[in-house]
Design a protein around this motif. Structure first.
Motif, PDB file in Angstrom:
ATOM      1  N   THR A 107       0.845  -1.189   0.000  1.00 22.95           N
ATOM      2  CA  THR A 107       0.000   0.000   0.000  1.00 22.95           C
ATOM      3  C   THR A 107       0.883   1.243   0.000  1.00 22.95           C
ATOM      4  OG1 THR A 107      -0.093   0.135   2.421  1.00 22.95           O
ATOM      5  CG2 THR A 107      -1.748  -1.251   1.317  1.00 22.95           C
ATOM      6  N   TRP A 108       0.246   2.379  -0.294  1.00 19.11           N
ATOM      7  CA  TRP A 108       0.985   3.642  -0.324  1.00 19.11           C
ATOM      8  C   TRP A 108       1.612   3.932   1.041  1.00 19.11           C
ATOM      9  CZ3 TRP A 108       1.893   6.301  -4.697  1.00 19.11           C
ATOM     10  CH2 TRP A 108       2.483   7.562  -4.556  1.00 19.11           C
ATOM     11  N   ALA A 109       0.858   3.680   2.117  1.00 13.38           N
ATOM     12  CA  ALA A 109       1.372   3.947   3.463  1.00 13.38           C
ATOM     13  C   ALA A 109       2.559   3.047   3.789  1.00 13.38           C
ATOM     14  CB  ALA A 109       0.258   3.756   4.492  1.00 13.38           C
ATOM     15  N   GLU A 110       2.531   1.798   3.310  1.00 18.55           N
ATOM     16  CA  GLU A 110       3.643   0.883   3.564  1.00 18.55           C
ATOM     17  C   GLU A 110       4.891   1.326   2.812  1.00 18.55           C
ATOM     18  OE1 GLU A 110       1.395  -3.378   4.301  1.00 18.55           O
ATOM     19  OE2 GLU A 110       1.626  -2.623   2.246  1.00 18.55           O
ATOM     20  N   LYS A 111       4.739   1.721   1.561  1.00 17.77           N
ATOM     21  CA  LYS A 111       5.893   2.145   0.784  1.00 17.77           C
ATOM     22  C   LYS A 111       6.491   3.428   1.325  1.00 17.77           C
ATOM     23  CE  LYS A 111       6.210   1.760  -3.598  1.00 17.77           C
ATOM     24  NZ  LYS A 111       6.025   1.879  -5.059  1.00 17.77           N
ATOM     25  N   ALA A 112       5.651   4.315   1.827  1.00 16.82           N
ATOM     26  CA  ALA A 112       6.120   5.608   2.315  1.00 16.82           C
ATOM     27  C   ALA A 112       6.480   5.576   3.800  1.00 16.82           C
ATOM     28  CB  ALA A 112       5.053   6.670   2.070  1.00 16.82           C
ATOM     29  N   ASP A 113       6.401   4.383   4.429  1.00 18.69           N
ATOM     30  CA  ASP A 113       6.692   4.250   5.859  1.00 18.69           C
ATOM     31  C   ASP A 113       5.839   5.197   6.689  1.00 18.69           C
ATOM     32  OD1 ASP A 113       8.672   2.295   5.430  1.00 18.69           O
ATOM     33  OD2 ASP A 113      10.176   3.840   5.025  1.00 18.69           O
ATOM     34  N   GLU A 114       4.543   5.246   6.359  1.00 16.49           N
ATOM     35  CA  GLU A 114       3.624   6.150   7.051  1.00 16.49           C
ATOM     36  C   GLU A 114       2.546   5.405   7.826  1.00 16.49           C
ATOM     37  OE1 GLU A 114       2.056   8.691   4.046  1.00 16.49           O
ATOM     38  OE2 GLU A 114       3.903   9.868   3.833  1.00 16.49           O
ATOM     39  N   LEU A 115       2.811   4.138   8.170  1.00 17.29           N
ATOM     40  CA  LEU A 115       1.798   3.365   8.877  1.00 17.29           C
ATOM     41  C   LEU A 115       1.511   3.933  10.258  1.00 17.29           C
ATOM     42  CD1 LEU A 115       2.861  -0.278   7.944  1.00 17.29           C
ATOM     43  CD2 LEU A 115       0.873   0.985   7.098  1.00 17.29           C
TER      44      LEU A 115
END
Length: 218
Positions: A94-102
């Motif tokens: 997911t976008w959050a996983e790739k951007a380290d924004e979990l």
């Protein structure tokens, strides 16, 4: 390896030690704490039927996790696995996983269905970050690599996928016949990598180059 996070034990079947043991007795591969991950199971195809039989004679759920980077051709010996195995489609990050924004507060799918009080957010990412995220693959070793290394790795990945999976000689010949390209299927017998099978990879590379230009700006 996603399956490894859910496994109690594992064996990598594509390493020489495992294959040597499987030549002696492939049932050894099934021994270990459950769930037992059989990675690259297609390199030892007989473990499929063995795992299926083990499931038949056990009431314990989730005994095995079979993962592989390729699917062997169907044959009359290997059971379909119906009612024994559940095939799971692996999704991209997911976008959050790739951007380290979990860890950043936001609205998740679980929140939408749990009845939680939602807090709207107008937070957005700069265009440069969006493009950079698109060009960053999910492979762990490439997450922190520089742009040049990532681009070369992605180009090679696209080329390998196009030539190995999409355009085998038989598929390319069929595509030439279906589209009416004269003589191409005859050339393909001589050289299955005649340059033409790479057109999908080339178009994908062009898209990556376009995104990279947009990231750099005018």
């Amino acid at each position: 390896m996603t399956g490894l996070h859910h496994a109690g034990s594992y064996v990598l079947l594509d390493v020489p030690e495992a294959q040597a043991a499987a030549d002696v007795d492939p049932r050894i591969m099934l021994e270990g704490e459950m769930p037992r991950l059989l990675d690259e199971w297609q390199t030892v195809p007989q473990v499929w039927n063995l795992a299926r039989r083990a499931v038949d004679f056990s009431n314990q759920p989730v005994r095995f996790i079979l993962t592989g980077s390729a699917v062997p051709t169907a044959d009359s010996v290997r059971h379909t696995g119906a009612s024994r195995f559940i095939r799971i489609r692996q999704r991209i990050m997911t976008w959050a996983e790739k951007a380290d924004e979990l860890a950043i507060p936001g609205i998740g799918l679980q929140d939408l269905f749990s009845g939680s009080q939602l807090t709207p957010s107008m937070r957005t990412s700069p265009l440069a970050d969006v493009v950079n995220n698109v060009l960053t693959p999910g492979f762990p070793a490439l997450r922190a690599a520089d742009a040049q290394v990532r681009t070369r790795a992605l180009n090679g990945y696209l080329q390998d996928i196009a030539t190995t999976y999409l355009f085998t000689p038989r598929r390319w010949a069929a595509a030439c016949i279906a589209t009416g390209v004269p003589g191409r299927h005859h050339q393909n017998r001589r050289d299955p990598c005649d340059g033409r099978p790479h057109f999908l990879a080339d178009r994908a590379k062009a898209g990556l180059r376009c995104l990279a230009r947009k990231r750099r700006g005018p």
